[in-house]
Design an enzyme around this catalytic site. Structure first.
Site, PDB file in Angstrom:
ATOM      1  CD  GLU A 237       2.751   3.242  -1.017  1.00  0.00           C
ATOM      2  OE1 GLU A 237       3.001   3.643  -2.175  1.00  0.00           O
ATOM      3  OE2 GLU A 237       3.629   2.803  -0.262  1.00  0.00           O
TER       4      GLU A 237
ATOM      5  CD  GLU B 230       4.349  -1.308  -0.262  1.00  0.00           C
ATOM      6  OE1 GLU B 230       5.353  -0.591  -0.498  1.00  0.00           O
ATOM      7  OE2 GLU B 230       3.311  -1.279  -0.946  1.00  0.00           O
TER       8      GLU B 230
END
Length: 915
Positions: free
Chosen positions: A510, A603
């Site tokens: 991220e 995720e």
């Protein structure tokens, strides 16, 4: 002895055998005349903070920007100006002396760093051999200085776990280096130190490494006094606001002293790949890097034999294959590589259970010079094929759905200090749930953790960075990324590239560069190129929670890995009025734009829950935000365990499963998260630990464990009822009952009366009886599959708490000072039913050759120090962790007591390694 106890004893004895076997292998395969690798974990002295009254500005690695002043560019510019001013004032920073420690991992020689003269810090008392450190704390490594607490340390927020990890710490140890070691190369190998490590030997600065998660080596040889006193001093400087989770503090992984001949196999100097694999044959390719640290050229012969390893990791039988002898000429002060390949018939393949077996081999490489052996180096590896296709992941030709979890590096109440048994326990419970893959979130793991995943057959996404140039926290590793990204990335890959469990490199999680278009993608492209150069045999990637299918960023990765985007973010009516990114399910878009690439979720889910807490009313939707009155209670800081309530960016397991089933080409998922972890206590920032795990911080299963088990182990007959059934205040009130089962339908009974038989509909993963009115007694569910009875579960109303019941996960442990037994204490009624809301304070005492190292209960709000020998039960359960004492065998007795309850004692046996 019942069957469960018998299985536990068998596992324990297998562990003892594996340890003895490994010790025997070391003794056999590393004679003193060749390579020695010795643990130096024991007998250190530790002190927090620099000397009082001494100016230690010169010990700063680099000037740090003011976290409260301006934007990132302004802070970095100011930091550079401050560094220049400091240098002109005669106070050099350590950075120029530390940077050369990573030169080996900089490919272009022109970009390597030249060390300045002198030894900053050499006059400091703490690095001198005659300094009296007897008042310092005596400790053994691995060591986490922060885990002892106290919680709620000023300046440390909930994100970093409210524990005192920031600060400066010193470690000292006198090394025993006999005169007979003259002429050898002496290396210090540190598997992990948090962070900005600087190392002195005999008052001279050797080097260091800033990134706290990397393993690294320093050459002590120029500074060693063979036969004399050799004082090692290590300083760590862990910044505040350096992490988004609990980083720990200290030398928290193993430390080794490695001795070799001047000509030797380089650090992590072998690379083994299996480019062609079938059931009949396997091609094994070997590359060996040889260092010549002497002052004269050397000619050596290289011989490598391959041996099979058994399930415990012990060498089994004679050589199964040998590479042809290779000759190498190595110039003085240089390195060279030799390579060869062979074909092995009838290979024993490595693959993930339950359909495959994680078989392994060891390659033993011997260097000889003028007919005399001078080095012997072992490389463990597995033979397997791994293919990433647009239709999924194939291991040895079999499609394997990734049923993975994300794992942070802490071990709960033990903190960041690595312990093999604690990590093994985590993996065992995940395996019981049906997990077959681990994502190392978001940093390189301990080497021993990969040894476990290799042995147990887990697939691993090995992740290196959580950020690149763009910061997430004021003092995180974005400060060192420009100088160290190549060294950090190459060293991790070089260390882990022979692990068969590692199937994929992730170079970022991220990262902020997703938001910067082409410039951010260029950073990604450079990192991908380094990864491919270091290991062409595996793909590399970076997780995306923002970048879309048509972005520059997405085009750079070998494998598409999505955080939450796959199932959609805030895209359902329940999240309609919430702020933040709103994303519709992205699997189809990535499939259409990048049709040749494997897609998986790095995720998924991000569900909140507190074990054993059930809040009413219960939402009817399958995925819901967490708010007061809607699954959350900000006063108690607990979240309902109906497993329907998520982070605002997340989705329930039910929603994730449905999205994957609608898009069957998705290769699987890594759920956030496998276990609760220290820090990041969303949604209640004043807590100590997360709410995301399927297993709580103490290792107790949440209800979500069984929801995933019902999907991931579809062939296991199982059924699980929630909630508990002890609600005296809810007589006659609606108390929904949910059932997780691997069956396809079930019938629920309350006190023998049927409440109806229900069948799972399309894209349904739980069975719900949402109109049940509470009455004390017995709930029973009978599950069916294909019309036949499949499994059953019963919950009963508990009476008043009357006693404690203690049980150990292992009744036999090794007397090595590191082995552990995890002992669960249940608060029960007179019949043995757990009192599901009990909060009695339990105190512990111990007799015999063991010690209590920590207690816990899985409650994210509990800020009692982990080291206290007492703990309140949380919803009927608490935990005490017992460690053996080194070299002391015998019986250990642990007694648990609580006011007005009958006590309980559990007995362990501690065995010496020779027993």
């Amino acid at each position: 002895m019942n069957i469960i106890q018998r299985h536990k004893l068998i596992r324990t004895l297998a562990g003892v055998l594996a340890f003895v076997c490994s010790c025997f292998a070391l003794a056999q395969n590393e004679p003193a005349l060749l390579r020695e690798r010795t643990s130096i974990n024991d007998g250190w002295r530790f002190q927090k903070n620099d000397p009082i009254g001494v100016n230690t500005d010169f010990l700063l690695y680099d000037v740090r920007p003011d976290s409260k002043n301006g934007d990132q560019k302004e802070r970095l510019a100011e930091a550079t100006q401050d560094a220049e001013k400091l240098g002109k004032a005669g106070h050099p920073l350590l950075k120029p002396w530390i940077l050369p420690s990573g030169n080996r991992f900089i490919k272009d020689p022109a970009k390597r760093f030249t060390r300045p003269g002198g030894h900053p810090g050499g006059d400091l008392a703490y690095v001198q051999a005659d300094f009296d450190d007897s008042s310092w704390r005596k400790i053994n490594l691995p060591h986490d200085w922060a885990i002892a607490g106290p919680f709620n340390t000023p300046g440390v927020g909930g994100g970093m776990g409210r524990l005192p990890s920031p600060g400066i710490g010193w470690y000292r140890k006198q090394l025993d280096i006999p005169a007979s070691d003259a002429g050898k190369r002496i290396f210090l190998d540190i598997d992990g130190a948090m962070s900005y490590a600087a190392v002195w030997l005999n008052g001279r600065l050797v080097g260091g490494w800033p990134y706290g998660y990397n393993s690294w080596r320093l050459d002590l040889t120029p500074y060693v006094i063979p036969g004399g006193k050799n004082q090692l001093a290590i300083r760590l400087d862990n910044p505040p606001d350096s992490s988004r989770w609990y980083p720990g503090g200290g030398i928290y992984r193993n430390v080794w002293l490695t001795k070799t001949a001047p000509v030797h196999v380089a650090q992590w100097g072998t690379r083994i790949t299996t480019p062609q694999v079938s059931a009949a044959t396997a091609t094994i390719s070997l590359e060996v890097t040889i260092d010549n640290d002497s002052e004269s050229d050397a000619a050596v012969d290289v011989r490598t034999e391959i041996f099979a390893l058994d399930a415990a990791g012990c060498q089994s039988g004679g050589a199964v294959a040998s590479f042809k002898p290779l000759a190498a000429s190595v110039a003085a002060g240089a390195s060279t590589q030799v390579a060869d390949s062979l074909v092995l018939a009838n290979p024993r393949l490595w693959g993930p259970p339950p359909t495959q077996t994680p078989n392994r081999y060891v390659a033993v490489t011997t260097l000889t010079r003028d007919g005399t052996p001078i080095d012997r180096y072992e490389t463990r590896f597995g033979i397997r094929s791994v293919d990433f296709t647009s239709d999924g992941l194939f291991v040895n030709g079999e499609r394997i759905q990734i049923q993975g979890v994300n794992q942070h590096h802490d071990l709960g109440a033990l903190g960041a200090a690595f312990n093999t048994r604690a990590a093994e326990r985590q993996l065992e419970m995940l395996r019981e749930m049906g997990c077959n893959a681990i994502r190392m979130a978001h940093n390189p793991p301990a080497p021993e953790l990969l040894e476990l995943t290799d042995r147990m057959g887990f697939l691993v996404m090995d992740e290196i960075f959580d950020m690149w140039v763009r910061q997430k926290s004021p003092f995180d590793t974005h400060l060192i990324f420009p100088d160290w990204h190549e060294q950090d990335l190459r060293s991790v890959i070089r260390r882990d590239r022979n692990c068969p469990s590692v199937i994929l490199w992730s170079v970022g999680n991220e990262v902020g560069e997703q938001y910067t278009g082409a410039p951010g993608a260029e950073v990604a492209r450079k990192l991908m190129a380094i990864a491919h150069d270091e290991d062409p045999s595996r793909p590399a990637t970076a997780s995306m929670n923002f970048a879309k299918s048509d972005s520059h960023f997405a085009a750079t990765v070998d494998v598409v890995i999505l955080n939450y985007q796959g199932e959609g973010i805030r895209d359902t009516p329940e999240f309609a009025n919430f702020k933040g990114i709103r994303t519709h399910p992205q699997y189809p878009a990535f499939r259409a734009k990048l049709p040749g690439k494997l897609i998986l979720s790095s995720e998924s889910a991000a569900v909140f829950s507190s074990r054993g807490v059930y809040l009413f009313p219960v939402a009817s939707a399958i995925s819901n935000p967490t708010r007061d009155g809607q699954g959350g209670d900000s006063k108690s800081r607990q979240v309902s365990s109906y497993e329907l309530y998520t982070a605002d960016f997340g989705s329930s397991a039910d929603k994730v499963f449905a999205t994957q089933d609608r898009n069957p080409y998705v290769a699987g998922e890594f759920v956030w998260a496998g276990w609760d972890y220290l820090g990041e206590p969303s949604p209640y920032y004043s807590s100590r630990s997360s709410y995301f795990g399927m297993i709580d911080l103490a290792g107790f299963k949440k209800d979500r464990f069984y929801l995933y088990q019902s999907r991931w182990r579809a062939d296991l007959p199982m059924a699980h009822i929630l909630p508990h059934w002890t609600w005296p205040e809810r007589a006659g009130q609606i108390t929904p009952v949910h059932v997780f089962t691997s069956g396809d339908e079930a019938e629920l009974f309350l006190n023998g009366k049927s409440l109806g038989r229900k069948k799972k509909g399309e894209y349904e993963y739980r069975l719900r009886w949402d109109d049940v009115k509470y009455a004390p007694g017995e709930l029973k569910v009978v599950a069916y599959k294909n019309g036949k009875q499949w499994a059953a579960d019963i919950v009963r109303t508990a009476g008043d708490a009357t006693k404690l019941e203690a049980s150990a996960d292992r009744s036999v442990i090794i007397a090595d000072g590191r082995d552990l037994s995890f002992i669960t204490i249940r608060v029960t009624d007179k019949t043995g039913l757990t009192s599901p809301r009990a909060a009695n304070r339990v105190t512990f005492s111990i007799e015999g050759p063991g010690e209590i190292v920590a207690t816990d209960n899985g409650d994210a709000t509990d800020t009692d120090a982990f080291g206290l020998p007492a703990r309140k039960a949380f919803n009927g359960l608490c935990l005490v962790i017992v460690r053996s004492k080194p070299g002391q065998s015998g019986t250990i007795r642990i007694t648990a007591k609580a006011d007005a309850l009958k006590s309980s004692t559990v007995t362990l046996q501690s065995l010496r390694q020779t027993q």
